[in-house]
Design a protein around this motif. Structure first.
Motif, PDB file in Angstrom:
ATOM      1  N   LEU A  92      -2.741  10.141   2.836  1.00 25.30           N
ATOM      2  CA  LEU A  92      -2.443   9.776   1.448  1.00 25.30           C
ATOM      3  C   LEU A  92      -0.985  10.006   1.081  1.00 25.30           C
ATOM      4  O   LEU A  92      -0.488   9.425   0.113  1.00 25.30           O
TER       5      LEU A  92
ATOM      6  N   MET B  39      -6.122   2.301  -7.076  1.00 24.10           N
ATOM      7  CA  MET B  39      -6.764   1.107  -6.534  1.00 24.10           C
ATOM      8  C   MET B  39      -8.179   0.985  -7.058  1.00 24.10           C
ATOM      9  O   MET B  39      -8.989   0.251  -6.510  1.00 24.10           O
TER      10      MET B  39
ATOM     11  N   SER C 248      -6.842  19.810 -13.786  1.00 24.36           N
ATOM     12  CA  SER C 248      -5.691  19.596 -12.899  1.00 24.36           C
ATOM     13  C   SER C 248      -4.397  19.643 -13.707  1.00 24.36           C
ATOM     14  O   SER C 248      -4.385  19.434 -14.915  1.00 24.36           O
ATOM     15  N   TYR C 249      -3.343  19.911 -12.967  1.00 25.62           N
ATOM     16  CA  TYR C 249      -2.011  19.913 -13.560  1.00 25.62           C
ATOM     17  C   TYR C 249      -1.677  18.543 -14.122  1.00 25.62           C
ATOM     18  O   TYR C 249      -1.088  18.405 -15.189  1.00 25.62           O
ATOM     19  N   ARG C 250      -2.067  17.535 -13.378  1.00 24.00           N
ATOM     20  CA  ARG C 250      -1.880  16.153 -13.802  1.00 24.00           C
ATOM     21  C   ARG C 250      -2.471  15.917 -15.198  1.00 24.00           C
ATOM     22  O   ARG C 250      -1.818  15.386 -16.102  1.00 24.00           O
TER      23      ARG C 250
ATOM     24  N   SER D 206      -5.813  16.161  -7.022  1.00 23.39           N
ATOM     25  CA  SER D 206      -5.702  15.196  -8.096  1.00 23.39           C
ATOM     26  C   SER D 206      -4.447  14.337  -7.921  1.00 23.39           C
ATOM     27  O   SER D 206      -4.478  13.107  -8.073  1.00 23.39           O
ATOM     28  N   GLU D 207      -3.338  14.948  -7.560  1.00 20.33           N
ATOM     29  CA  GLU D 207      -2.110  14.180  -7.298  1.00 20.33           C
ATOM     30  C   GLU D 207      -2.302  13.221  -6.126  1.00 20.33           C
ATOM     31  O   GLU D 207      -1.931  12.051  -6.200  1.00 20.33           O
ATOM     32  N   LEU D 208      -2.871  13.747  -5.069  1.00 25.19           N
ATOM     33  CA  LEU D 208      -3.012  12.923  -3.864  1.00 25.19           C
ATOM     34  C   LEU D 208      -3.915  11.722  -4.113  1.00 25.19           C
ATOM     35  O   LEU D 208      -3.650  10.619  -3.638  1.00 25.19           O
ATOM     36  N   THR D 209      -4.996  11.952  -4.855  1.00 24.60           N
ATOM     37  CA  THR D 209      -5.986  10.890  -5.023  1.00 24.60           C
ATOM     38  C   THR D 209      -5.677   9.995  -6.216  1.00 24.60           C
ATOM     39  O   THR D 209      -6.246   8.921  -6.335  1.00 24.60           O
ATOM     40  N   GLY D 210      -4.821  10.495  -7.108  1.00 26.60           N
ATOM     41  CA  GLY D 210      -4.546   9.713  -8.310  1.00 26.60           C
ATOM     42  C   GLY D 210      -5.682   9.729  -9.309  1.00 26.60           C
ATOM     43  O   GLY D 210      -5.830   8.826 -10.135  1.00 26.60           O
ATOM     44  N   LEU D 211      -6.498  10.766  -9.241  1.00 30.72           N
ATOM     45  CA  LEU D 211      -7.589  10.929 -10.210  1.00 30.72           C
ATOM     46  C   LEU D 211      -7.371  12.261 -10.938  1.00 30.72           C
ATOM     47  O   LEU D 211      -6.871  13.211 -10.350  1.00 30.72           O
ATOM     48  N   ASP D 212      -7.765  12.315 -12.191  1.00 28.92           N
ATOM     49  CA  ASP D 212      -7.431  13.499 -12.975  1.00 28.92           C
ATOM     50  C   ASP D 212      -8.281  14.727 -12.675  1.00 28.92           C
ATOM     51  O   ASP D 212      -7.905  15.832 -13.022  1.00 28.92           O
ATOM     52  N   ALA D 213      -9.426  14.493 -12.067  1.00 33.67           N
ATOM     53  CA  ALA D 213     -10.337  15.616 -11.893  1.00 33.67           C
ATOM     54  C   ALA D 213     -10.728  15.774 -10.429  1.00 33.67           C
ATOM     55  O   ALA D 213     -10.992  14.797  -9.738  1.00 33.67           O
TER      56      ALA D 213
ATOM     57  N   ARG E 218      -0.816   4.409  -1.264  1.00 29.39           N
ATOM     58  CA  ARG E 218      -1.096   4.312  -2.708  1.00 29.39           C
ATOM     59  C   ARG E 218      -2.333   5.139  -3.013  1.00 29.39           C
ATOM     60  O   ARG E 218      -3.338   5.067  -2.314  1.00 29.39           O
ATOM     61  N   PRO E 219      -2.284   5.899  -4.102  1.00 30.81           N
ATOM     62  CA  PRO E 219      -3.446   6.733  -4.420  1.00 30.81           C
ATOM     63  C   PRO E 219      -4.665   5.873  -4.717  1.00 30.81           C
ATOM     64  O   PRO E 219      -4.574   4.857  -5.423  1.00 30.81           O
TER      65      PRO E 219
ATOM     66  N   SER F 291      -5.386  20.550  -8.471  1.00 31.53           N
ATOM     67  CA  SER F 291      -4.241  19.779  -8.958  1.00 31.53           C
ATOM     68  C   SER F 291      -3.600  18.973  -7.844  1.00 31.53           C
ATOM     69  O   SER F 291      -3.238  17.808  -8.025  1.00 31.53           O
ATOM     70  N   HIS F 292      -3.451  19.607  -6.679  1.00 33.76           N
ATOM     71  CA  HIS F 292      -2.867  18.890  -5.541  1.00 33.76           C
ATOM     72  C   HIS F 292      -3.761  17.706  -5.152  1.00 33.76           C
ATOM     73  O   HIS F 292      -3.270  16.620  -4.850  1.00 33.76           O
TER      74      HIS F 292
ATOM     75  N   LEU G 267       4.467  11.383  -5.804  1.00 35.78           N
ATOM     76  CA  LEU G 267       3.520  12.436  -5.454  1.00 35.78           C
ATOM     77  C   LEU G 267       4.127  13.755  -5.898  1.00 35.78           C
ATOM     78  O   LEU G 267       5.142  14.197  -5.349  1.00 35.78           O
TER      79      LEU G 267
ATOM     80  N   MET H 127       0.819  -1.209   0.000  1.00 38.98           N
ATOM     81  CA  MET H 127       0.000   0.000   0.000  1.00 38.98           C
ATOM     82  C   MET H 127       0.853   1.260   0.000  1.00 38.98           C
ATOM     83  O   MET H 127       0.332   2.359   0.110  1.00 38.98           O
ATOM     84  N   GLU H 128       2.161   1.093  -0.085  1.00 34.24           N
ATOM     85  CA  GLU H 128       3.039   2.255   0.008  1.00 34.24           C
ATOM     86  C   GLU H 128       2.946   3.125  -1.240  1.00 34.24           C
ATOM     87  O   GLU H 128       2.918   2.626  -2.358  1.00 34.24           O
ATOM     88  N   ARG H 129       2.921   4.376  -1.016  1.00 34.49           N
ATOM     89  CA  ARG H 129       2.925   5.316  -2.132  1.00 34.49           C
ATOM     90  C   ARG H 129       4.325   5.378  -2.729  1.00 34.49           C
ATOM     91  O   ARG H 129       5.326   5.236  -2.021  1.00 34.49           O
TER      92      ARG H 129
END
Ligand SMILES: Cc1ncc(COP(=O)(O)O)c(C=O)c1O
Ligand SMILES: Cc1ncc(COP(=O)(O)O)c(C=O)c1O
Lengths: 431, 478, 478, 431
Positions: free
Chosen positions: D228, D237, C466-468, D106-113, D232-233, D103-104, C33, C28-30
């Protein structure tokens, strides 16, 4: 970055610091922000502030209410993270705010020129005395004997090197200027004459307007800017220079500092004035603009021959005062000043009911403070009051030893009836 | 003019004056006062708009030489804004003020460690005030030894406050020129020193950012003549953890908490200018001193040799507190790191500019350096002033200009440790582009500031310092 | 692009990931980020620069209709920023929270007085949330009476949250058109009412700023059918001290503390949307309720008919506190004065604009009015949108546009009581000058904003939130 | 002004308000700013906040350190005195700050929106359930039985009108998801499945990644955004929607509100998302710019058919979170998250030394909170602790009655060793 400048390790840039002068810094390791806040908070928790222990201190530094708007303005980082406005094009905000401060001070004092701050009231007085020495050949500066030891000491220090002697004059039965004593001391050798109104005893002295007639030497008046909302402007009473502490205009007491040295003078003397001044001018499009001016009086240009050595002053405190003054406006200031007198009178009356206590010592008009004479030493009284959850007034002994049995009691709009009443009932109990 | 730049007092005040009868002695009643009340919404808009016309370190790079424009950390302001700081009167019974006294005591000690001095007083209100207090101590010291010394020596590169402070204390000034290496000319110093010399005032690194390597030698020359050696602490940010005024042989020093210890400059102040001295000068420090008394801290006024007071209270406690918090946060290593990064940044920026501006004197520099626009002026008519004004258009605060006087068209640059490499590159790129730009654009700058270039001579000529004066002139001219 | 507008995440993050072994279950480790650490100096510069690209009521006039952009008094923020507010957990033992509970209790009562309602709950987080809570109460109420009512009537001029909230509670919407006078068409209402009607949602004055004079008649029609009458309190600023929802016959009401009671809008929130009800709906209010218990305040969860909870805690206490402070400061007379001045300001501004913009419907208006750019569009091709954008160039925030839909090219203007006459004149002058200006200049506005006119359709098309996403599209397009 | 519009007195503009609805406002007269501050201060002084009485409460709302920089940014009046950024040209600051927040998240959750906030964690969950109903035809929404009563009630309310039924599933011996129970309940009629990680018991549940395999219905995960940093985001999962409360990211507890409803989803579902979203775009010069987007989902356009009724959200709290996240950065967040786990473990271990106390109840990984089982009723325990100057943990009885003897104890970086130690020694004394 290091490789860009061709060095391999940080200390290489310190190779010009000889071994013989090298040393270490034996301070503990740094802390996280959270820990710093906790640690400093823990230390400060040992304080018992005026919100916890009602305080009856004043004598130039007062616990008034600071409107939240004042805090908000001076917390704008464009203001407080800026330097002295050397570059007027990127400093119009600070410059205008300070010009507005100068303008307000000018209105209050009745003099056309004010600088944009000295360190505090005491140093403003010191600088005023030095300015007198520039305006005048006399060798004696006259100041009241009724003055705090702090101010007296600062004044003495500021006269160092001017060759001017300090002489003190007394007070009369009603706590005002002793005109006879003064008359005796005013000679042709006078360099400057200083009087406070309200004075250290809190007395609003009806005799001060007479002083102008006694000498041609520069007349310096010490004021409480808030009290000025009710009083004829000193400029109208012949003052050449007005000084005072503006902390009462929207700044916390902060254990005494920063204060706000108010300094105003006649237009004709501006070039002899100490400190920074902001002037009105125009920009290249002919639009109104502001800049620091008359800088040739100052240390960064005139160096050893400057009117003062002051560089950093207390600009932000001056901005706070400007905001405070506009927040209240004329009518609000009059209200606030009256409230302070009313509060003082109420406390005075309550205390005068106590046997053995003379309250006030001087039958006269007062602003928000007054002397009382107690049957016990004021220092002892304060110890007792401390235990009962009060911070008493200022014992006169260290300041005006002749009045060693007296205490200066100060009250402001921050004291409601309950606080005054409970203070008085404790006094009654212990006396 | 933008409506939000109108002066706040250009608003009406109701006619008549509120009744003040019975509040002041007869004949002393005020009858007019032009201070309009401005309701909070308008008040806030006015001052918010003004603030937006001002540039601070939170606005962008501020490489103002000699001024050490560090970032002002917000935790320090948070700490200073509590009632346990604000609602404390300096005349309080000591038992009520143990917290404030403890902070002060700790701060005295920390500054002692940093400077290598034995005792510290936090009383002076700013750097110049510290200098002045120190000069009074010098005077009291020599007087205590019945020595008549009436001269203070100051290098020509010294900050203006140094000669001004010495003069205020009644000293005659003896200025000595810098040598070709930008350092004190020891021969000139030797010639200047005499048994009339009370002290030499010096900062090291000096205002050129050059470390006076021969400082020890210099110190023994000064001491040899029975004079004292004073350290202007404005440049302390260059040397923390590497050397100290104490290690270099200084006897007295002032600190600028608002420079080295990151307290806000406040658009001109308040600052705080504590002084430190060696043990033999202890007795002369301002009163009151903080002492231990029965398990608690107390204030001692009974110091017969003390110079007395230089400030109406205890110094600028609200500033001292912020600086103490900063010192705690950094710790010893952190402060050393600050100096290292400040010096690295300065040298990096200097390197980047070297090919475009003259940078007199040899390497390395400490926390600041002085470039010159001399050639630019000769070749293209662009003065240091013009470069400065043009930088404004790029969102960078100009450096200090025309100081020190010994460098022609001086641009005195101090980036501090808080600028990133990216930000240093931006400063360099901008300065380089200005050097290469069409001079016509440069000399007419700024083009995008809240106002055009400001006419400073008109301000001097008119000397209008207040609205009152402004209006009376206006009426006069009608 | 200005360097200070770069996205904060366009900075590198060190390679690798810090060791997190043993802290979370295996697998479960990240491992990555992308959130760069930004040191305080740069962090502050970034967000200071962003703030300077934003317009608030402290920046200038903000006559945004329906939004009641009052000045946010600074004392309220000061009060809210102390630990006695911030460091309180809503699950605390009641004895630790007597201060918070007392503020809430007092606030409930004050809002009761202002609205003429018998009971108030502070729980909803915003106006729409209050509407929703109220609709749940309507539902619970009818259910408790075993009535099946599945329709809610909403006038076409209602704010979008009204129908949305009713729909969220599962109601079918019945929209009724406004009459020629801009008020509810009582005939249409009559036709719409039936024993399926659960409630009518109304605001008075309505979104046109017109007071529904026949509100009493309307109330009895609604009540006559067994339905409830809901008051959208967003327009309460128009009527305080003159009338109240209670006096007009409403059964439920929500408040927007962030409108009527001067708490900050925060660039979109947080707000607070308490609801008030008549006594017969008391039992349905959200839990917990504040009650008296042995000389202290307590929280009562045992309300079997309650709708339960709409918010995870006790409502937005930090906002409630600010609003309570504002109510204390104003007092009853002060609040009435606010409404009077708000209405005066609105009528004055309307008067000044009338000859230049169409302002449909008859006088007087309450706190706001709706002008139309219909003629301007026809004559010169200048739409409401263009007028809005051009106002920006003059330092005035545009009004609400294109709402309510029943007015073509609507400009909905609400100056609030906080604008001075001078400021109202400035708004009027600017709007008039725009109506008379060269259309080419207007339709290309703004010209002096931090950015040019923003392409809103591209944003919809791309839907990059998002930036992502932005980076993955960028990489995808390479 | 009145004469300009031809009226003689203020009330003339209210002539359209019929007499029959007129009323008075029987509130007391207004007070000065100073008196308001004093009065409210006096009332609030009855509170005993976590700085005075150390508190062990959490369950979604946490006492973390708020960096001063965060406060400073959200105190910039351009931010906090602005409205929802309807006019992007004068709102780029807020828009960009919110885009950065999204954006932050989104990074933390691993989802784009991500949207730019819901009211709080509970309503975010409610909205997520409603969004599932939009994405999916199923009639049952599955949520854990281990959930606070507040969240449960909000969730129930938010499902009103959707026709979707709420069903609850249990936990296993280790405090994680009871997979068997869940398996039984997951049917073709599933509308959405919700799981929390860490869950109400503070357990970091290794079984959550399995859920994705159990159903095609939308999977909603509830998170602690700070945790988080180590985990793992949820997007990785298989989560379709992630919700949580972001109050822990730089906001005070404020007696529960405002919170910060975190809401993120897969890009493909953005048009079904509730709430405001900020999108990237360009201005007329082709420069990067931001604006609110996808507004046709929203109430002000779609009215009764909007994805949600939300209008005002908690934008400023989202900005605080954005600043907080950048202040710490990835590495700082990891540090802080670890510190919270370490603190929790320390407290857990100290308490496990006490006889009769089971600490933790579940042997598993925890974040900063964990269940303990006490020999006395938790409610009673809290009463005792109160008297000893502590605010104990959350009694489970009102939330998960089956666990009525358990208390959820929460600790954060705000508790130093001294606080934990003295808490434990009081526990020892009284048990
Ligand atoms: C080298 C140097 N010395 C002394 C001073 C005087 O310090 P202050 O402004 O605090 O009086 C300064 C400040 O500009 C300085 O740069
Ligand atoms: C008339 C009206 N009703 C309801 C609302 C919804 O209030 P909130 O934004 O607080 O949810 C608003 C806010 O814009 C409004 O103007």
């Amino acid at each position: 970055m290091m490789e860009h400048i061709g060095i391999g390790f940080e200390d290489e840039l310190f190779k010009d610091v000889p071994e013989e002068v090298r040393c270490h810094l034996p301070l503990p390791r740094g802390m996280s922000e959270k820990d710093v806040v906790a640690e400093v908070g823990r230390i400060l928790a040992k304080n018992r502030h005026a919100g916890e222990v009602p305080s009856f201190l004043g004598a130039g530094c007062y616990d008034h209410y600071v409107p939240a708007a004042v805090d908000h303005v001076i917390s704008r980082s464009e203001f407080y993270t800026s330097y002295t406005p050397y570059q007027p094009e990127v400093s119009q905000g600070m410059l205008q705010a300070l010009f507005e401060y100068q303008s307000h001070i000018s209105e209050l004092t009745g003099l056309d020129a004010a600088n944009c701050s000295m360190y505090d009231g005491a140093t403003a007085l010191g600088e005023a005395a030095r300015m007198c020495a520039r305006l005048n050949d006399g060798n004696v500066f006259l100041a009241p004997r009724a003055i705090t030891r702090e101010k007296l000491s600062v004044l003495r220090n500021y006269l160092t090197g001017t060759g001017v002697e300090l002489e003190l004059y007394g007070w009369d039965d009603d706590g005002g200027v002793d005109l006879e004593d003064l008359e005796r001391r005013v000679t042709g050798d006078l360099c400057g004459l200083y009087a406070e109104n309200p004075n250290l005893f809190g007395v609003i002295d009806a005799r001060v307007p007479v002083l102008r007639g006694m000498t041609d030497a520069p007349l310096v008046m010490g004021v409480n800017p808030l009290a000025l909302a009710l009083m004829r402007p000193p400029g109208d009473m012949g003052a050449d220079i007005v000084v005072g502490d503006g902390q009462c205009l929207g700044s916390p007491m902060n254990y005494g500092g920063p204060g706000l040295g108010v300094f105003a003078c006649r237009q004709e003397h501006v070039r002899k004035m100490p400190g920074r001044v902001i002037g009105l001018t125009e920009d290249s499009h002919g639009e109104q603009a502001f800049c620091m001016t008359l800088q040739t009086r100052e240390q960064h240009i005139r160096r050893g021959r400057a009117t003062s050595n002051i560089c950093t002053n207390v600009a932000l405190v001056a901005v706070a005062a400007a905001v405070f003054l506009s927040y209240h406006g004329r009518d609000g200031l009059v209200e606030l000043a009256k409230e302070n007198i009313d509060r003082g009178r109420r406390l005075m009356d309550l205390i005068s009911d106590i046997d053995n206590v003379q309250s006030p010592v001087f039958e006269n008009y007062h602003f928000n403070e007054f002397l009382v004479e107690l049957p016990v030493k004021p220092e002892k009284m304060n110890g007792i009051l401390s235990k009962r959850g009060f911070q008493g007034g200022l014992p006169m002994s260290a300041h005006v030893p002749e009045m060693g049995d007296c205490m200066l009691l100060t009250t402001t709009e921050m004291h409601d009836d309950t606080v005054q009443d409970s203070f008085v009932s404790v006094l009654k109990e212990v006396l | 003019m933008r409506p939000d730049r109108r002066l706040i007092m250009e608003r009406p005040v109701r006619e008549g004056y509120p009744d003040v009868d019975g509040y002041v002695p007869e004949g002393m009643e005020r009858a007019s006062l032009h201070i309009p009340k401005v309701d909070e919404p308008e008040l806030l808009r006015h001052y918010t708009a003004l603030s937006r016309d001002n540039f601070g370190t939170d606005s962008g790079p501020y490489p103002l030489g000699s001024c050490t424009m560090k970032h002002n950390p917000k935790y320090a302001d948070r700490l200073a804004s509590q009632p346990a700081v604000g609602r404390m009167h300096h005349h309080m019974e000591e038992e009520h003020a143990q917290g404030s006294l403890d902070i002060m005591r700790r701060m005295e000690r920390a500054l002692g460690e940093i400077s290598g001095m034995d005792s510290v007083s936090l009383q002076p209100s700013a750097g110049a005030h510290g200098e002045y207090a120190a000069m009074l101590i010098v005077k009291a010291y020599h007087a205590s030894r019945n020595e008549e010394r009436d001269e203070v020596i100051v290098p020509d590169s010294a900050h203006g406050t140094n000669p001004a402070s010495a003069a205020m204390a009644g000293y005659k000034l003896v200025e000595i020129p810098s040598g070709d290496d930008g350092c004190v000319d020891l021969d000139a110093l030797d010639a200047a020193l005499s048994d009339r010399t009370a002290a030499l005032m010096l900062t090291n690194p000096n205002t050129l950012g050059i470390f006076e390597r021969r400082v020890k030698e210099l110190a023994s020359m000064v001491h040899g003549k029975g004079a004292l050696l004073y350290y202007d602490g404005a440049n302390l940010n260059a040397i923390m953890g590497k050397t100290s005024p104490g290690a270099m042989g200084f006897d007295l020093v002032h600190f600028n908490l608002h420079k080295t210890f990151a307290t806000p400059h406040g658009g001109g102040g308040p600052g705080s200018g504590p002084i430190g001295v060696r043990a033999f000068l202890d007795d002369f420090l301002p009163v009151p001193r903080i002492i231990d008394e029965d398990d608690r801290l107390a204030l001692d006024w009974a110091m017969p040799r003390s110079i007395g007071k230089v400030n109406g209270a205890m110094g600028n406690f609200a500033i001292v507190l912020r600086a103490y918090a900063y010192i705690l946060r950094q710790g010893g290593d952190g402060l050393k790191g600050c100096s290292e990064r400040a010096v690295l940044n300065s040298n990096y920026l200097k390197k980047r500019l070297e090919d475009h501006y003259e940078v007199p004197f040899a390497d390395p520099r400490k926390h600041e350096f002085v470039a010159s626009a001399r050639k630019l002026k000769k070749d293209k008519g662009i003065r240091a002033l013009d470069v400065a004004k043009r930088m404004i258009d790029h969102g960078i605060h100009p450096p200090t200009i025309y100081f020190p006087a010994l460098v022609e068209e001086a641009l005195m640059i101090e980036p501090t440790e808080d600028e990133t490499m990216e930000s240093l590159d931006r400063i360099a790129d901008v300065m380089i582009s200005i050097a290469e730009e069409d001079p016509a654009t440069v000399v007419a700058a700024p083009h995008s500031a809240p106002v055009g270039r400001v006419d400073e001579s008109k301000a001097v000529k008119d000397a209008v310092l207040s609205y009152r004066r402004m209006m009376s002139l206006r009426e006069g001219s009608r």
